[in-house]
Scaffold this motif. Structure first.
Motif, PDB file in Angstrom:
ATOM      1  N   UNK A  76      64.334  19.431  48.419  1.00 54.34           N
ATOM      2  CA  UNK A  76      63.096  18.766  48.147  1.00 54.34           C
ATOM      3  C   UNK A  76      62.976  18.564  47.041  1.00 54.34           C
ATOM      4  N   UNK A  77      64.316  19.132  45.960  1.00 50.57           N
ATOM      5  CA  UNK A  77      64.283  19.269  45.040  1.00 50.57           C
ATOM      6  C   UNK A  77      65.659  18.109  44.094  1.00 50.57           C
ATOM      7  N   UNK A  78      66.075  17.698  45.053  1.00 47.44           N
ATOM      8  CA  UNK A  78      66.992  17.084  44.944  1.00 47.44           C
ATOM      9  C   UNK A  78      66.293  14.979  45.034  1.00 47.44           C
ATOM     10  N   UNK A  79      65.700  15.462  46.444  1.00 50.87           N
ATOM     11  CA  UNK A  79      64.346  13.655  46.015  1.00 50.87           C
ATOM     12  C   UNK A  79      63.956  13.873  45.051  1.00 50.87           C
ATOM     13  N   UNK A  80      62.830  14.882  44.049  1.00 51.27           N
ATOM     14  CA  UNK A  80      62.234  14.611  42.982  1.00 51.27           C
ATOM     15  C   UNK A  80      63.282  14.381  41.456  1.00 51.27           C
ATOM     16  N   UNK A  81      64.639  15.090  41.840  1.00 48.57           N
ATOM     17  CA  UNK A  81      65.401  14.808  40.934  1.00 48.57           C
ATOM     18  C   UNK A  81      65.371  13.114  40.956  1.00 48.57           C
ATOM     19  N   UNK A  82      65.845  12.841  42.204  1.00 48.55           N
ATOM     20  CA  UNK A  82      66.710  11.297  42.460  1.00 48.55           C
ATOM     21  C   UNK A  82      65.090  10.115  41.964  1.00 48.55           C
TER      22      UNK A  82
END
Length: 161
Positions: A76-82
């Protein structure tokens, strides 16, 4: 003699290091992108254990739940950063004069906050899949619009020259 020993030690160290690297299992994260949605679901959804398996004690079950939660949190954090990276491309303002970048970031933040308490791994996986799909669609539309603008400019130059 000491030089030869050091050279041999360096060579054996690099060989061992190469073996250790080659023996690591190939791990793919969600950021590398799955081949299909089914593959993503298979990799990231919690699977029900077979009925014949031994039940986990409380500590093992808690550790497994924590591992799944940590993995989902990382994704989820990776998606948010993307999402934040992609929104940098949206520079123009909307009808109110607010840059689209800010509008998209506020909407992403709101949706992530709404889903913050979700603990069901299937729902979390579906949210992640939907988020990745939305980011990809936005990038595709932006690329298509940019391509059309470039083609229009080229046609304008050819027609005016």
């Amino acid at each position: 003699m000491a030089v030869a020993v050091r050279a041999r030690a360096r060579t054996s160290y690099s060989l061992l290091r190469g073996l250790a690297v080659s023996r690591r299992p190939l791990l793919r994260s969600i950021h590398e992108g799955p081949d299909t949605i089914d593959e993503l679901l298979d990799r990231h959804l919690a699977k029900k254990p077979p009925k014949s398996s031994v039940a986990l004690d409380g500590d093992a079950a808690e550790a497994e739940a924590r591992r799944r939660l940590t993995s989902s949190r990382r994704e989820a954090l990776g998606l948010y950063r993307d999402i934040l990276r992609v929104t940098r491309l949206f520079e123009w303002p909307d009808e109110r004069g607010v840059p689209w970048r800010e509008v998209l970031r506020a909407n992403a933040r709101r949706e992530f906050e709404e889903a913050r308490g979700e603990r069901d791994p299937e729902v979390v996986a579906r949210l992640l899949i939907g988020g990745r799909d939305a980011v990809q669609q936005a990038l595709d539309r932006l690329a298509e619009a940019s391509r059309r603008m470039v083609e229009a400019e080229e046609a304008k130059r050819r027609g005016g020259a």
